[in-house]
Scaffold this active site. Sequence first.
Site, mmCIF file in Angstrom:
data_model
loop_
_atom_site.group_PDB
_atom_site.id
_atom_site.type_symbol
_atom_site.label_atom_id
_atom_site.label_comp_id
_atom_site.label_asym_id
_atom_site.label_seq_id
_atom_site.Cartn_x
_atom_site.Cartn_y
_atom_site.Cartn_z
ATOM 1 N N LYS A 228 2.282 0.118 14.895
ATOM 2 C CA LYS A 228 3.250 -0.102 15.227
ATOM 3 C C LYS A 228 3.800 -1.278 16.311
ATOM 4 C CE LYS A 228 4.347 3.341 13.362
ATOM 5 N NZ LYS A 228 4.903 2.891 11.551
ATOM 6 N N HIS B 41 0.822 -0.849 0.009
ATOM 7 C CA HIS B 41 -0.319 0.083 0.238
ATOM 8 C C HIS B 41 1.119 1.266 0.008
ATOM 9 C CE1 HIS B 41 -4.260 -1.462 1.462
ATOM 10 N NE2 HIS B 41 -3.386 -2.241 0.750
ATOM 11 N N TYR C 193 4.043 7.193 9.849
ATOM 12 C CA TYR C 193 3.364 5.420 9.485
ATOM 13 C C TYR C 193 3.929 4.823 8.513
ATOM 14 C CZ TYR C 193 -0.991 3.241 8.337
ATOM 15 O OH TYR C 193 -1.821 2.426 8.123
ATOM 16 N N TYR D 237 -9.108 5.271 7.938
ATOM 17 C CA TYR D 237 -8.874 5.551 9.032
ATOM 18 C C TYR D 237 -10.376 6.863 9.403
ATOM 19 C CZ TYR D 237 -4.722 3.636 9.774
ATOM 20 O OH TYR D 237 -3.851 2.363 9.689
ATOM 21 N N PRO E 15 -3.932 0.662 18.683
ATOM 22 C CA PRO E 15 -3.664 -0.119 17.574
ATOM 23 C C PRO E 15 -3.427 0.802 16.157
ATOM 24 C CG PRO E 15 -5.336 -0.808 18.668
ATOM 25 C CD PRO E 15 -4.503 -0.263 19.212
HETATM 26 C C1 PHB Z 1 -5.144 -4.881 10.447
HETATM 27 O O1 PHB Z 1 -5.645 -4.670 9.990
HETATM 28 O O2 PHB Z 1 -5.688 -5.273 12.326
HETATM 29 C C2 PHB Z 1 -4.818 -2.791 11.157
HETATM 30 C C3 PHB Z 1 -3.965 -2.533 10.768
HETATM 31 C C4 PHB Z 1 -4.080 -1.050 10.681
HETATM 32 C C5 PHB Z 1 -4.291 -0.258 11.781
HETATM 33 C C6 PHB Z 1 -4.638 -1.200 13.092
HETATM 34 C C7 PHB Z 1 -4.746 -2.836 12.562
HETATM 35 O O3 PHB Z 1 -3.803 0.291 12.492
#
Ligand code: PHB
Length: 394
Positions: A297, A73, A384, A201, A293
Amino acid sequence: MARTQVAIIGAGPSGLLLSQLLHLHGIDNVVLERQSREHVAGRIRAGVLESGTVDLLLQAKVGERMLSERLVHDGFALGFAGSSFRVDLKRFTGGAVSVYGQTEVTKDLTDARLAAGAKLIFDAGDVSLQGFEGPQPTVRYSHAGRTHTLECDFIAGCDGYHGVCRRNIPAGASQSFERIYPFGWLGILTDVPPVADELIYSNHERGFALCSMRSPTRSRYYLQCPLDENLEQWPDSRFWDELRCRLPERVGESLITGPSIEKSIAPLRSFVVEPLKFGRLFLVGDAAHIVPPTGAKGLNLAAADVRVLYQGLVEHYRTGGTELIDRYSEICLRRIWKAVRFSWWFTSLTHKFSADPFNHRLQLAELDYLTGSNAALASLAENYVGLPIEDMKS
Ligand code: PHB
Ligand code: APR
């Protein structure tokens, strides 16, 4: 009495990756895991790898399936105020992230360790540590109805936040830093195509939502929820309705729903213990730190700790030098605290902390500023994708 060079407590990503890297460098190690192999393999965790983590998995010779199945990505989206904005990671960093589930990383590492004949002991109970402040640590554990004692040179505490190793640290010899968030994440896994090609997000006045994935046919979604939320109050239909409400309208309209194959609620916390080294005991990964999460990280920080420790142990066994292992805590904490800060910041920007509309207006103003400033976007992007791996000798 059995003996090894490094006793590793915990067969999660930290313990397995450390075990594999030490093995490849001829350093004998034993992994003691409290749970069964099936229990460890069944854990559903996050799924975004920084390039540094990808490189370390390749160094560990467990990256083949990851390279063929990962999704690369170059960006992700921020949803707010009814629309979405793409954060172009490639433009601002030249880099990208890899979407590849931690469940798969753990499987690849377990398969590699077992194929190499590793001493990987599942269902190891009552692990206790002795003498790690001196030159001859030992680890005691029960297995198959017997008590065992393992002599070693070093102990790697890879046993996670709820493990035994951190609790063995003498009272007053460490300092903990913690922030518990007033909400959790309700997550589902479902075998339907993701709503978008990249992660979304979403900041919404009803609460945060995240659209993620594991493959082109398997989606992972999360909703911010109250800490005391009851999973039984969340049939799939309610989850899908709430998720659709929290996404930009255009995104919500194209959401493909399906039955959940996993559904769970996880609390969010920020946690760091200092220092990470006590004599010959090293704390690694979640045993040493926890991040919300949001910034993806957790696994990447664990891999960064493993990189420092395995290189320090290789240096020690090859030259007798102790510079890297002596500086383990100092080196790891610099990266840990920057990731803790970023994860806290990204969580504060995207989640609902109170019903006070002033807070939400502040968040919307920051998101409006952020998405209009190349400098701010570059800062978000470089955190990120993962800050550069610093030269440990500096
Ligand atoms: C996930 O795919 O579980 C996931 C992806 C990005 C995040 C947190 C969890 O920031
Ligand atoms: N004895 C032996 N094993 C133990 C003990 C114990 N007393 N306590 C815990 N364990 C095991 C757990 O069963 C688990 O398999 O230690 C392992 C710790 O693994 P994780 O919690 O996954 O931590 P880590 O390997 O550091 O990986 C960090 O995992 O939870 C995610 O978000 C986290 O992505 C991050 C990653």
